[in-house]
Write a protein that holds these residues in place. Structure first.
Motif, PDB file in Angstrom:
ATOM      1  N   ASN A 182       0.805  -1.238   0.000  1.00  9.23           N
ATOM      2  CA  ASN A 182       0.000   0.000   0.000  1.00  9.23           C
ATOM      3  C   ASN A 182       0.831   1.279   0.000  1.00  9.23           C
ATOM      4  OD1 ASN A 182      -1.789  -2.151   1.187  1.00  9.23           O
ATOM      5  ND2 ASN A 182      -3.232  -0.465   1.056  1.00  9.23           N
ATOM      6  N   HIS A 191     -11.022   3.963   2.418  1.00  6.70           N
ATOM      7  CA  HIS A 191     -12.142   3.043   2.611  1.00  6.70           C
ATOM      8  C   HIS A 191     -11.738   1.993   3.643  1.00  6.70           C
ATOM      9  CE1 HIS A 191      -9.628   1.100  -0.388  1.00  6.70           C
ATOM     10  NE2 HIS A 191     -10.321  -0.021  -0.323  1.00  6.70           N
ATOM     11  N   ASP A 224      -6.573  -3.673   4.196  1.00  3.07           N
ATOM     12  CA  ASP A 224      -5.232  -3.216   3.798  1.00  3.07           C
ATOM     13  C   ASP A 224      -5.084  -1.693   3.840  1.00  3.07           C
ATOM     14  OD1 ASP A 224      -7.019  -3.510   1.456  1.00  3.07           O
ATOM     15  OD2 ASP A 224      -5.323  -2.724   0.323  1.00  3.07           O
ATOM     16  N   HIS A 225      -6.154  -0.988   4.168  1.00  2.00           N
ATOM     17  CA  HIS A 225      -6.079   0.478   4.271  1.00  2.00           C
ATOM     18  C   HIS A 225      -6.238   0.954   5.704  1.00  2.00           C
ATOM     19  CE1 HIS A 225      -6.190   1.178  -0.138  1.00  2.00           C
ATOM     20  NE2 HIS A 225      -6.632  -0.068  -0.061  1.00  2.00           N
ATOM     21  N   ASP A 267      -8.385   3.128  -3.777  1.00  2.00           N
ATOM     22  CA  ASP A 267      -8.604   2.044  -4.737  1.00  2.00           C
ATOM     23  C   ASP A 267      -9.645   2.418  -5.789  1.00  2.00           C
ATOM     24  OD1 ASP A 267      -6.780   0.712  -3.237  1.00  2.00           O
ATOM     25  OD2 ASP A 267      -8.124  -0.886  -2.549  1.00  2.00           O
ATOM     26  N   HIS A 327      -2.287   1.550  -4.628  1.00  2.00           N
ATOM     27  CA  HIS A 327      -1.427   0.428  -5.022  1.00  2.00           C
ATOM     28  C   HIS A 327      -0.897   0.655  -6.449  1.00  2.00           C
ATOM     29  CE1 HIS A 327      -3.567  -1.994  -1.892  1.00  2.00           C
ATOM     30  NE2 HIS A 327      -4.646  -1.386  -2.350  1.00  2.00           N
TER      31      HIS A 327
HETATM   32 ZN   LIG Z   1      -6.466  -1.661  -1.406  1.00  2.00          ZN
END
Ligand SMILES: [Zn+2]
Ligand SMILES: [Zn+2]
Length: 345
Positions: free
Chosen positions: A91, A142, A146-147, A220, A258
């Motif tokens: 990320n 969001h 992974d964020h 994303d 990403h």
């Molecule tokens: Zn992501």
């Protein structure tokens, strides 16, 4: 009218014309000054994207590298990248510093501070104000894990506020009462960041537009890689809204969460810790303006565009499942036919 009067009248007319011409000239000069002065004051602060991001490795244990890379775009804007070896999501996180407050956009895919000491790194980057660290707001594009996995590292720190990650919390925090048709504003002190609702990839998605640098931080929603679609109609509406919002504003770069494409335009295998020859992080206005049309012609499964791929993972899984079931039925039908023939024979 005698000669003297005529001469006086001519002189008066000349003075009147001279005065009018002088007024027009000074007016023009003032307008010219304003015209040149106004854009100069609203020009985005330039920055550098001259950086080679860690590409991870085929064998991460044999190739030690920094788990977190920090790049200074300009003195008040930092780009942080988690190495593909630390987590395949790799990320990008962004730190924007104002004169009263700083904003961290996303906390990445790694929770453990021993693996990535994110909070420590961010605090080191923050300037002091009144002998204390500048207050920090931690927000998210969001709520995919992974964020936000790094959030707990900030939980007990003083002067740090974390925006909730659920939809109700996001709406309430930013005052986005008419979701998804509202734009909120964050004042960091001499630096305004607009929060634009962008559901479609995920229902809590927002993008951040920074007035200082003219950058759209797109998470994303828009990135050089797979645009994973949860709700195509919402995504299309979001794209239209962002295009419209940026129509009258400078846009220097679009920086997403990403990089999933290499320079040849091929996507890395999902889950890969190795990103050789990554495509550049930044996308441009053309990529954004092409997005609504990309959705209008989307077949619901998969579509390739020069700098991104539209894909609906649920539809693709369903299609695969239907194909698998159809193949299975064919096999069973074929085997039964074969067995019947043998029994008859
Ligand atoms: Zn992501
Ligand atoms: Zn996501």
């Amino acid at each position: 009218m005698n000669w003297i009067n005529r001469k006086r009248q001519t002189t008066n007319t000349f003075l009147l014309y001279f005065y009018a011409a002088w007024k027009v000239a000074t007016g023009l000069a003032v307008s010219m000054f304003l015209l040149t002065a106004t854009p100069a004051s609203s020009q985005p602060v330039p920055g550098s994207l001259d950086v080679h991001w860690n590409e991870g490795a085929l064998d991460c244990s044999a190739t030690p590298q920094d788990a977190l890379q920090v790049h200074t775009y300009e003195p008040q804007t930092f780009i942080l990248r988690q190495s593909p070896c630390a987590n395949f999501e790799a990320n990008f996180l962004y730190l924007l510093v104002g004169s009263d407050k700083a904003l961290l956009i996303d906390t990445g895919a790694v929770a453990d501070p021993k693996e990535i000491p994110l909070a420590k790194t961010i605090l080191e980057l923050l300037p002091d104000k009144d002998h204390k660290k500048l207050p920090l707001l931690v927000a998210h594009t969001h709520s995919h894990l992974d964020h936000r996995a790094g959030d707990p590292q900030f939980a007990s720190l003083p002067s740090v506020q974390i925006v909730p990650t659920d939809l109700e919390g996001v709406r309430a925090f930013f005052g986005l009462t008419n979701w998804p048709n509202r734009i909120a504003h964050l004042d960091l002190g001499g630096r305004t960041v607009d929060v634009i609702t962008t559901p479609g990839h995920h229902r809590t998605h927002v993008a951040f537009y920074d007035s200082r640098t003219g950058i759209l931080f797109s998470g994303d929603f828009l990135l050089p890689g797979r645009l994973l679609i949860e709700d195509a109609a919402a995504y299309h509406e979001s794209a239209l809204q962002v295009v419209d919002f940026l129509k009258t504003r400078p846009l220097t770069h679009i920086l997403g969460g990403h990089i999933e494409l290499n320079t040849a335009g091929h996507a890395y295998r999902f889950g890969s810790h190795y990103h050789p020859n990554e495509r550049r992080l930044e996308l441009a206005r053309e990529d954004l303006t092409a997005l609504p049309a990309a959705f209008e012609s989307f077949n619901g499964f998969y579509a390739r565009h020069p700098n991104y791929i539209l894909t609906n993972p649920i539809h693709n899984l369903l299609a695969l499942a239907i194909i698998a079931v159809a193949v299975l039925i064919l096999i069973v039908w074929g085997v039964r036919r074969l067995l019947r023939r043998r029994w008859r024979g």
